[in-house]
Scaffold this motif. Sequence first.
Motif, short mmCIF file in Angstrom:
data_model
loop_
_atom_site.label_atom_id
_atom_site.label_comp_id
_atom_site.label_asym_id
_atom_site.label_seq_id
_atom_site.Cartn_x
_atom_site.Cartn_y
_atom_site.Cartn_z
N PRO A 1 4.76 -8.75 9.04
CA PRO A 1 3.54 -7.26 7.68
C PRO A 1 4.17 -7.65 6.63
O PRO A 1 3.64 -7.89 5.60
CB PRO A 1 3.89 -6.99 8.81
CG PRO A 1 3.72 -7.15 10.09
CD PRO A 1 4.67 -8.54 10.24
N THR B 1 4.01 -10.52 4.44
CA THR B 1 3.23 -11.37 3.82
C THR B 1 3.08 -10.82 1.56
O THR B 1 3.46 -9.40 2.07
CB THR B 1 2.10 -10.49 4.73
OG1 THR B 1 2.63 -10.65 6.31
CG2 THR B 1 0.85 -11.08 3.91
N TYR C 1 1.42 -8.57 -0.71
CA TYR C 1 0.78 -7.74 -0.14
C TYR C 1 -0.52 -7.75 -0.78
O TYR C 1 -1.06 -7.42 -0.27
CB TYR C 1 1.93 -6.88 -1.50
CG TYR C 1 3.32 -6.24 -1.30
CD1 TYR C 1 3.11 -7.12 0.16
CD2 TYR C 1 4.16 -5.44 -2.31
CE1 TYR C 1 4.79 -6.94 0.13
CE2 TYR C 1 5.79 -6.34 -1.89
CZ TYR C 1 5.74 -5.91 -0.48
OH TYR C 1 7.49 -6.56 -0.91
N VAL D 1 -2.55 -8.88 1.77
CA VAL D 1 -2.55 -7.48 2.93
C VAL D 1 -3.56 -7.47 2.02
O VAL D 1 -4.66 -6.96 2.83
CB VAL D 1 -1.50 -6.88 2.91
CG1 VAL D 1 -1.62 -5.25 4.25
CG2 VAL D 1 -0.52 -7.24 3.33
N TRP E 1 -3.10 0.50 6.77
CA TRP E 1 -2.84 -0.80 6.40
C TRP E 1 -1.33 -1.00 5.75
O TRP E 1 -0.90 -1.09 6.25
CB TRP E 1 -3.98 -1.57 5.19
CG TRP E 1 -4.19 -2.98 5.68
CD1 TRP E 1 -4.05 -3.95 4.53
CD2 TRP E 1 -4.45 -3.45 6.91
NE1 TRP E 1 -4.89 -4.90 4.93
CE2 TRP E 1 -4.36 -4.66 6.40
CE3 TRP E 1 -4.57 -2.54 8.00
CZ2 TRP E 1 -5.11 -5.72 7.45
CZ3 TRP E 1 -4.55 -3.32 8.73
CH2 TRP E 1 -5.19 -5.60 8.72
N GLN F 1 1.12 -3.20 7.82
CA GLN F 1 2.60 -3.10 6.57
C GLN F 1 4.03 -3.12 6.88
O GLN F 1 4.78 -3.78 7.04
CB GLN F 1 1.88 -4.05 5.07
CG GLN F 1 2.96 -4.63 4.67
CD GLN F 1 2.87 -5.22 3.48
OE1 GLN F 1 1.97 -3.77 2.93
NE2 GLN F 1 3.06 -6.06 3.19
#
Lengths: 296, 278
Positions: free
Chosen positions: A118, A121, A123, A126, A169, A173
């Motif tokens: 996470p 990844t 952003y 995401v 979220w 992350q």
Amino acid sequence: MPVNASSGTIRRSTILAFLGPSVVTLLVIGIGPLLYAVWTSLHYFNLTKLKKVKFIGMENYASVLTDSVFWEALGRTFLLLVISLPIQLAIGLGIALLLHQPGVGFLKTLTRLSLVLPMATTYAVVGLLGQVMFNLKYGVVNQLIGFVGFDPVNWIGDPTNAFIAITFWDIWQWTPFVALVLLAGLTTVPSEIEEAAKLETKRWFTVLRYVQLPFLIPALTAVLILRTADTLKLFDMVFTMTRGGPGSSTELISLMIQRVGFRSFDQGLASAQAIILLIITIILSQLYIRLLYKEV
Amino acid sequence: MRNAQAGPAPRGMGVQILLMLLVILFCVFPFYWMVTTSLKTQILALESPPVWIFEPTLANYSEVLLKDGVGTTLINSLIIAVSTTLLAVLLGCPAAYALARFEFRGKRDLWFWFITNRMVSPIVLALPFFLIVRKIGLLDTHLVLILIYLTFNLPIVIWICTDQFRSVPYDLNEAAMLEGASQWRIFRSICLPLAVPGVAVSSIFSFIFSWNELMYALVLTRNNAKTAPAMAVSFMEGYNLPYGKIMATSTLIVIPVIVFALIASKHLVRGLTMGAVK
């Protein structure tokens, strides 16, 4: 003037030769633009009215400080932080303790590797993924909560729900990051002390509170300050997921400054806001370095 | 790693395994969803509620790569990320060596400056950079992003490599100095080869951060130097969003990042906390 190294002397010109190129580069691309931003912030500077640029002193700063939009954006940013950080710390600590326990080596490695995903990844991705998964009609999140009996929620379209969605979220992350930092902190506890404590008491909480916690302080401090700074920086994920909307319900400080500068074209005002944000960041950095790098 | 004298009770072990599986599921599920959505046709993607079992198609990938020009933006991202990383390593390694080996005034201030660079919001620099770049006509060029990414890559490279140079035994320096070698010789022929792991890790970091960056790319590029994340965002216009295409582009963006992150996973915490947590 020669400076002493532990043996022999190293000439100042040598030091300059090694450090010079990167310091000059950072001055040109980092400090130079910053000074220009200070200059802009002291002017009326609108991209659509470039003929009317004029010096107005501290007026932009005065309007920022009295502007409720600025304070609301800052408040929203900190609201996100005070909601998500405790949750990240609680779950993160749980995961760290879970992985610190002995046993099941293979699964532990697998868990640790999944935790890396996470936070590495992109952003922006995401945020896009959030758009897709939290969609009212086509989103899997509503389907999943439907399985346990909840009605579909309009996540992105409703101000409060959109804020909850970006908070969730952010937690998704960054909890892994908190977990890995705390896990690294746990490994600094000398194992003899930990073993001895575990012989003394069966309660894991006592061990955590009196044995492990003191060693976790640096990791916790790092998490606290970095998460604060990163939330003040947060742009990509929220921009791609909600664009700051609906209304201004998810407009965090970095998004707000971007909107003022590039969508309302008021570069002067945006620069003043940015400089104030920079000052907050510098104070945070000072704290970080004071509390964590005692040796340098 | 040490062994527990008495393993945990079987029941505790069961809970531990279950919890770990839960953590893995929580972390990995969004990626599963991203990839499966990218394999759906637009009609399937707009199924409500979403379908889990379907016949996968690669149509989205061929469409974004061949028709929408995502390939070009991926190449732009690659050019920019590789160039800025090379520059950061080239400039950063000597600086890291100096910070690890020499004593001088202002060292603490330099550290502080680097930390601040790690923490400051990109919007602070995006505003003036945009105005300057527009004035000198460099808007929408690779060069601009390569340079501005140095503001966060260079500190990261210097940071990680300083740590690495410190771990090289100082005896080697002293021996070489007695032989009369110059500092540059010692750096090039003795310390740098021993610091390769640090250089590699910091390069990976620099690459990931540059590859992932969106705000500067959004503000400073239009078409010519548009990066892949900026491209993915531009699919978000309009009413019926092309979910399959967005997720296909996202998957293409994320794959290299995940590969690199897994390679450097042991060093990720140190890099992200600028060495404060080892």
